[in-house]
Design an enzyme around this catalytic site. Sequence first.
Site, PDB file in Angstrom:
ATOM      1  N   SER A 189     -21.391   4.559   8.506  1.00 27.86           N
ATOM      2  CA  SER A 189     -21.477   5.508   9.353  1.00 27.86           C
ATOM      3  C   SER A 189     -19.668   5.918   9.655  1.00 27.86           C
ATOM      4  O   SER A 189     -18.993   5.347   9.324  1.00 27.86           O
ATOM      5  CB  SER A 189     -22.102   5.882  10.325  1.00 27.86           C
ATOM      6  OG  SER A 189     -21.960   7.103  10.786  1.00 27.86           O
ATOM      7  N   GLU A 322     -29.644  11.058   4.398  1.00 26.13           N
ATOM      8  CA  GLU A 322     -28.435  11.256   5.260  1.00 26.13           C
ATOM      9  C   GLU A 322     -29.451  11.548   6.644  1.00 26.13           C
ATOM     10  O   GLU A 322     -29.425  10.881   8.120  1.00 26.13           O
ATOM     11  CB  GLU A 322     -27.374  10.681   4.902  1.00 26.13           C
ATOM     12  CG  GLU A 322     -26.887  10.037   4.131  1.00 26.13           C
ATOM     13  CD  GLU A 322     -26.410   8.259   4.566  1.00 26.13           C
ATOM     14  OE1 GLU A 322     -26.909   8.367   6.180  1.00 26.13           O
ATOM     15  OE2 GLU A 322     -26.111   7.546   4.230  1.00 26.13           O
ATOM     16  N   HIS A 407     -30.141   8.177   7.872  1.00 23.26           N
ATOM     17  CA  HIS A 407     -29.060   7.132   8.360  1.00 23.26           C
ATOM     18  C   HIS A 407     -29.231   6.147   9.032  1.00 23.26           C
ATOM     19  O   HIS A 407     -30.256   6.559  10.266  1.00 23.26           O
ATOM     20  CB  HIS A 407     -28.056   8.352   9.231  1.00 23.26           C
ATOM     21  CG  HIS A 407     -27.187   7.723   9.419  1.00 23.26           C
ATOM     22  ND1 HIS A 407     -25.699   8.346   8.623  1.00 23.26           N
ATOM     23  CD2 HIS A 407     -25.983   8.123  10.080  1.00 23.26           C
ATOM     24  CE1 HIS A 407     -24.564   7.285   8.811  1.00 23.26           C
ATOM     25  NE2 HIS A 407     -24.946   7.393   9.626  1.00 23.26           N
TER      26      HIS A 407
END
Length: 497
Positions: A189, A322, A407
């Site tokens: 990320s 995600e 995610h």
Amino acid sequence: MNTQEVVLETPLGSLRGLQQDGLLVFHGVPYAMPPVGARRFAPPALAQPWAGERDARHRGAIAPQTPSRLAVATGDFEEPQDEDCLTLTVWTQGVDAARRPVLVWFHGGAYTSGAGSLPWYDGSRLASEGDIVVVNVTSRLGALGYLYAPGVSPGNLGLLDQVAALEWVKSHIAAFGGDPLQVTVMGQSAGAHAIALMLARPNAEAPLAQRAILQSAPLGVTLYDLDKAKGNGDFFLRALGIDPDDPRARELACQASIKQILDAQTATTLHVVQQSSPGEPGALPFIPIADGVVLPTPGHMASALKGAAGKLDVLIGTTRDEATCFFYGNPAIEALTRAPIPEEDAARLAARRPGGSAGRLLMDFVCEQVFLWPSLDWARRAAQAGRNTYLYQFDWAAANRDLAATHCLELPFVFGTREAFAAAPMMAGADTGRVDALSAAMRASWISFIRTGNPNHAGVPPWPPFEPARRATMRFDDVTGAVGDLAGDSWRAAPTT
């Protein structure tokens, strides 16, 4: 666990660490001077030698921060916070002359939360199974790391912290049994995004690493220009009760308490969110900025990132879903009757997800725009530059169908830290045997890439390198294997300039 204390002599001073079941670990190792007092809002200064023995037996403090917005998926954590946080955690099998490959980890958290020292990212399994040196980085976050306010803070300080950590690795990792010429940078990320930005810096010296692992990099995020960043900075200072034009603004900002800093940061974030478009996943006031100094100007940022993709061998990928955690439980998203996205994209995504709600189509769109397509483009450019390039998608899904393959979900698998994520909603109801089996396969692939630049090993089906004409992608799930074209029609619709 068999634990003993050990003392390591380094060029900067003595460290008292721990030996646990044959693995050495050193916590809270400083790579820069504490950014406190007058050094708040100043670029990092490399760590100086210390007298006596430094205690490296306990996890270092995490950067001051507010609770993560992704706790709905990952769960939350409670750790001591302190501005004196520019430290590393190092795991190694030996402080000898073996010159082991080095892995440097940059955590995610939207540049506002997290720390390299969290148990989530414990590097012991990677270090012991791969005979590599693992280095986890903690750096400044939020306003303390990314405020841009002329005369107070130049911005991009957290990114400069991360550069300083890599410089420390180059100079000092040999004392920990590592090879400074075999460094892999890995991030997830915001951590993966930061790696991309570090590679895109203008006038940067030769890369401080040889390989990169980019997990769920939000490469589709647009950085602020100076005017927008200054507007956010002015709002922050006023929330602190400081006139941005006051000649004493920096002095006053350095005197503010951490609570005042975090309260003003929260107020600024709320202000930015209120000004953002419906369904926008970012709306973060404190992120890196395209300043023309540390990073290129906005007009040169895209080309710089294109060039950055060709600098290192890369293992890159995303999770299948995600964006679900960014919108999870948001009644405004659940109430949508039409996804606020272009009609042609809505039709294409609806065909791919029959019966999908407007909110779910929006999530699919954000996944493509922010994560998937830019990662595919990075892989394409790396391959065209002749780099060893491997693409993956993490398809294993949470039992909670609203989160699915969300995610951050790959993190406990990559690090082998299922136990540390026991309270994470995204891991609730998981079959531990299946998790451990997939985790072992992924760890072996990551270790193989770190050591050789190739993630193939006996425990997974053949993983062909990514090529623009043959977009091979390893899909990690209960049944793992490579497919020929990850995104199908959606990739053909993606921009490729």
